[in-house]
Design an enzyme around this catalytic site. Structure first.
Site, PDB file in Angstrom:
ATOM      1  N   ARG A 119       0.816  -1.215   0.000  1.00  0.00           N
ATOM      2  CA  ARG A 119       0.000   0.000   0.000  1.00  0.00           C
ATOM      3  C   ARG A 119       0.848   1.262   0.000  1.00  0.00           C
ATOM      4  NH1 ARG A 119      -5.457  -0.440   0.754  1.00  0.00           N
ATOM      5  NH2 ARG A 119      -6.219  -2.512   1.345  1.00  0.00           N
ATOM      6  N   GLU A 126      -1.686  -8.489   4.007  1.00  0.00           N
ATOM      7  CA  GLU A 126      -3.126  -8.470   4.260  1.00  0.00           C
ATOM      8  C   GLU A 126      -3.734  -9.803   3.866  1.00  0.00           C
ATOM      9  OE1 GLU A 126      -5.072  -5.176   2.506  1.00  0.00           O
ATOM     10  OE2 GLU A 126      -3.675  -3.679   3.286  1.00  0.00           O
ATOM     11  N   GLU A 166     -10.593  -2.275  -5.312  1.00  0.00           N
ATOM     12  CA  GLU A 166      -9.931  -1.337  -4.405  1.00  0.00           C
ATOM     13  C   GLU A 166      -8.572  -0.917  -4.954  1.00  0.00           C
ATOM     14  OE1 GLU A 166      -8.817  -0.825   0.330  1.00  0.00           O
ATOM     15  OE2 GLU A 166      -9.254  -2.824  -0.464  1.00  0.00           O
ATOM     16  N   ASP A 191     -13.088   5.933 -11.440  1.00  0.00           N
ATOM     17  CA  ASP A 191     -13.478   7.314 -11.150  1.00  0.00           C
ATOM     18  C   ASP A 191     -12.435   8.247 -11.751  1.00  0.00           C
ATOM     19  OD1 ASP A 191     -14.627   9.578 -10.227  1.00  0.00           O
ATOM     20  OD2 ASP A 191     -14.189   9.250  -8.115  1.00  0.00           O
ATOM     21  N   HIS A 236     -19.110  -7.134   1.554  1.00  0.00           N
ATOM     22  CA  HIS A 236     -18.332  -8.057   0.723  1.00  0.00           C
ATOM     23  C   HIS A 236     -18.361  -7.475  -0.688  1.00  0.00           C
ATOM     24  CE1 HIS A 236     -18.235 -10.946   3.991  1.00  0.00           C
ATOM     25  NE2 HIS A 236     -19.555 -10.870   4.080  1.00  0.00           N
ATOM     26  N   CYS A 291     -16.693  -8.024  -3.291  1.00  0.00           N
ATOM     27  CA  CYS A 291     -16.611  -8.936  -4.433  1.00  0.00           C
ATOM     28  C   CYS A 291     -17.989  -9.468  -4.814  1.00  0.00           C
ATOM     29  CB  CYS A 291     -15.664 -10.085  -4.142  1.00  0.00           C
ATOM     30  SG  CYS A 291     -15.930 -10.865  -2.549  1.00  0.00           S
TER      31      CYS A 291
END
Length: 763
Positions: A410, A439, A450, A507, A729, A731
């Site tokens: 990240r 993670e 994400e 976006d 969730h 997904c």
């Protein structure tokens, strides 16, 4: 309605229908010129459609072939010896012939004099309505629609107008509208008289490839007939469309410009009438109402070509008459469009008709499905090839080789992503899988969403320097600074391509001209030295990026004074790059060429081209190749720039009411107090929080192409303490709600959850 229609020789209509194929077919390129059905050529109009262009493609033939009649050009040439033999002899002329063998030469028909006005016609209708005597009105309709000559006599503004322009059809539009509007008020026999007249006109006026402007006016008048909304008239309507579709390209050009002069209401009626005709032919309510498809396979191609004329008229209009989505035919969403696409791919613009040749009629839903299925086929092909390579080398098969695996940190998101995409360049067309270092998470789609969201957010941040954000237009634009490495622009292009390829919405706030450039050309040229992204852009495109500058240039163009003396401007422009002002000549020696009243248009066009094309050429070229390295598909040729934007970004217009209607429930029902409280809260949220909710639940705050219903949004019940926050969730586009006791508690917990939804935070 049609049962009592008779021809001029009083033959019943049912006989006319049996003989309808006597209308000459659209000319084919076969030897006989009489082929029908699926063998008919339906090449698209090269000035209308935005489809592929192959060498040897051709426009609609302007030749009409009548059985048993040979054109003058087909007569054998005069023998040179014969010509030489007779050149000194007395030449035989009509004047030398005896009177008894002389024949009159055919002359142009004399236009009958018709002086009825709109007011007089309306008075006739009013009198007939009151008295019940419709004979005068009936005779008017029967005479007027009985031939092309009578149509022109009734509706032309002037009997012999000059036609030096395509902008005026010379038709009294108000009179046509009045006649057609009154038609529905007349008795059935008057309506049948119109149809009878049209049949006679179409049969009588089929006279070869040479068309006069009066013929075009007649077609222009007849195609506006509101009776053509009924399946009972479709045989007549089909033959009318067939004749219009077969006109020469020059004739289509006239019609196209005449169509754009129609009012929005009349124009839209024409478009809707054609869509209804195509839809009814594809899926008839009562199959027995129409002839068998095998006998009228030319119906849909003819209607689609006429619709393409209207689409072209809409495009060339100074402001579009209708939004481009009004030309979509949603009925085609339920056809085998992949087969249509396959035929188009293999045969291109051949003689076989496909809807892909007229891509304007295909909805974004169809185009997205085509791209997705095309992408899936490429993914499967890449994965299969990887498996074959492993097996052939007798190596252990690892299922991870079937995917494009991206593993990033990240804190180093951009650099890690660039390294991963560069390392896996050969695998870009495999299914994407993302994981974050440290993670625990299995990517079922949510982590991918994400990753896209966070990466795009960092790259487009103004501090990063790759893009400039214009507050006035609320969009990003490529920074014009020069550097030695433009690889990060390639990364952005790859990301956009992966988003389309993997059906992820991003976006991104690019102006529409970026998508025009991205489709210039839609397929990467084989010669890499050819320029790409150099779209023809105008002041309107600059308006969407730099509105203030665009306004200033528009004022320069409209300035009535002395431009050279008052503006003191040359063909040299300056712009700031990393705090340094640099100057560029718009043309050789531009710093010494003043802008004048005579050359100001050239100055504006060169300035727009410099800002939107040349100043960012290297940045955009790298971006272009990055996008097309993933999305190298023929399907891109079907897309408008606006449609590419929707595929990449989705729609920013949220409709939570539609989401509520499409929502699914697990453990709850839509009448449960918790669900009612949830929707009360969500519908009352400001747009900012509604977007956060959508991002929390689905991983993106944009609406996909198919609308909210395509999200498959689900609300599930979890039997936990009401102290817990909602869980999502992404997904599965699912949100899990504990059974909160009241609306206030639900709003508080939901607001906390959607405001702190980024990352797992596991170290």
């Amino acid at each position: 309605m049609l049962l009592n229609i008779t021809r001029e020789n009083h033959t019943p209509l049912h006989q006319a229908e049996r003989e309808r194929d006597r209308l000459p077919p659209i000319s084919s390129h076969s030897s006989s010129g009489l082929d029908r059905g699926p063998k008919l050529p339906y090449p698209s109009l090269n000035f209308i459609s935005n489809h592929r262009k192959e060498d040897g493609s051709h426009s609609i033939s302007s030749q009409f072939i009548l059985p048993g009649i040979r054109h003058g050009r087909e007569l054998p040439p005069i023998c040179p010896n014969v010509r030489l033999k007779h050149q000194h002899q007395h030449r035989i002329t009509v004047d030398n012939l005896p009177p008894e063998v002389r024949a009159r030469f055919a002359t142009d028909p004399v236009m009958p004099l018709r002086t009825k006005t709109v007011k007089e016609f309306q008075e006739d209708i009013e009198r007939a309505t009151v008295s019940g005597d419709w004979k005068h009105v009936h005779d008017f309709y029967l005479t007027t629609f009985g031939s092309f000559l009578e149509l022109n006599a009734a509706f032309k503004k002037d009997a012999n107008p000059p036609f030096n322009t395509i902008e005026d059809s010379g038709i009294n539009t108000k009179f046509i509208n009045a006649v057609y509007d009154a038609l529905s008020l007349t008795p059935p026999d008057a309506q049948r008289a119109v149809l009878k007249g049209i049949i006679n006109s179409l049969l009588r006026e089929w006279k070869g490839s040479r068309r006069t402007k009066d013929d075009l006016r007649a077609y222009f008048i007849l195609v506006q007939n509101p009776q053509c909304t009924s399946p009972a008239t479709y045989v007549i309507y089909a033959h009318l469309l067939r004749q219009i579709a077969a006109l020469a390209e020059a004739d289509h050009y006239f019609l196209m410009h005449w169509f754009k002069k129609l009012s929005q209401k009349r124009f839209k009626q024409l478009v809707e009438r054609l869509h209804l005709f195509i839809s009814t032919r594809l899926f008839p309510v009562k199959a027995e109402e129409l002839p068998p498809m095998a006998k009228c396979s030319w119906w849909i191609p003819s209607a689609t070509k006429v619709l393409s004329l209207l689409n072209a008229a809409n495009i060339i209009s100074s402001t579009p008459i209708l939004p481009f989505v009004d030309f979509y035919n949603p009925t085609l969403d339920h056809t085998d469009f992949m087969e249509d696409y396959r035929i188009w791919q293999t045969q291109g613009n051949s003689t076989r008709f496909t809807f892909c040749q007229f891509a304007f009629i295909l909805s974004t839903v169809v185009k997205k499905a085509v791209i997705q299925k095309d992408s899936e086929q490429q993914m499967i092909s890449m994965a299969r090839q990887s498996l074959v390579d492993k097996v052939s080398r007798r190596q252990r098969v690892d299922m991870s080789l079937l995917f494009l695996n991206i593993k990033v940190r990240r804190l180093q998101l951009v650099s890690d992503s660039m390294d991963e995409l560069t390392r896996n360049r050969a695998d870009l067309k495999k299914k994407l899988k993302v994981s974050f270092v440290g993670e625990a998470g299995l990517d079922m789609g949510g982590l991918t969403k994400e990753w896209f969201l966070l990466l795009i957010r960092q790259i487009f941040h103004t501090d990063y320097g790759m893009f400039t954000f214009f507050n006035d237009s609320h969009c990003h634009w490529f920074s014009s600074w020069k550097c030695d490495n433009f690889s990060e622009f390639r990364l952005v292009g790859v990301l956009m391509g992966l988003a389309v390829y993997n059906s992820i919405t991003l976006d991104i706030s690019f102006p529409p001209c970026v998508y025009k450039k991205l489709l210039t050309p839609p397929v990467v040229p084989c010669d890499l030295d050819l320029p790409v992204g150099m779209a023809t852009l105008t002041l309107d495109d600059l308006q969407q990026v730099m509105p203030d500058l665009s306004h200033g240039l528009a004022e320069l163009l409209s300035y009535e004074g002395n431009v050279e003396e008052d503006f003191c401007t040359t063909f040299q422009v300056s712009q700031e790059e990393l705090g340094v002002i640099k100057s560029y000549n718009l043309k050789p020696g531009g710093d010494k060429i003043p802008v004048t009243n005579q050359n100001r248009k050239e100055y504006v066009q060169l300035y727009v081209d410099f800002l939107l094309n040349k100043s960012i050429y290297r940045q955009f070229t790298t971006f272009y190749y990055g996008f097309h390295s993933v999305c190298a598909s023929d399907a891109l040729m079907l897309l408008r720039p606006e449609e590419v934007e929707i595929l990449v970004c989705g729609s920013p217009n949220l409709d939570m009411s539609s989401l509520q209607k499409a929502a699914q429930y697990e453990g709850y029902s839509k009448t449960d107090p918790t669900i009612r409280a949830f929707w009360d809260v969500v519908l009352g949220f400001p747009l900012k929080f509604q977007k956060r909710l959508l991002h929390f639940s689905t991983g993106s705050d944009r609406v996909p192409v198919g609308g909210m219903a395509d999200l498959n949004f689900k609300i599930s019940k979890i039997d936990t303490s009401t102290e817990w926050l909602p869980i999502s969730h992404t997904c599965f586009n699912q949100i899990c709600l504990p059974p909160y006791k009241n609306k206030k508690e639900l709003k508080q917990k939901l607001t906390i959850a959607i405001s702190n939804a980024e990352g797992f935070g596991l170290e």
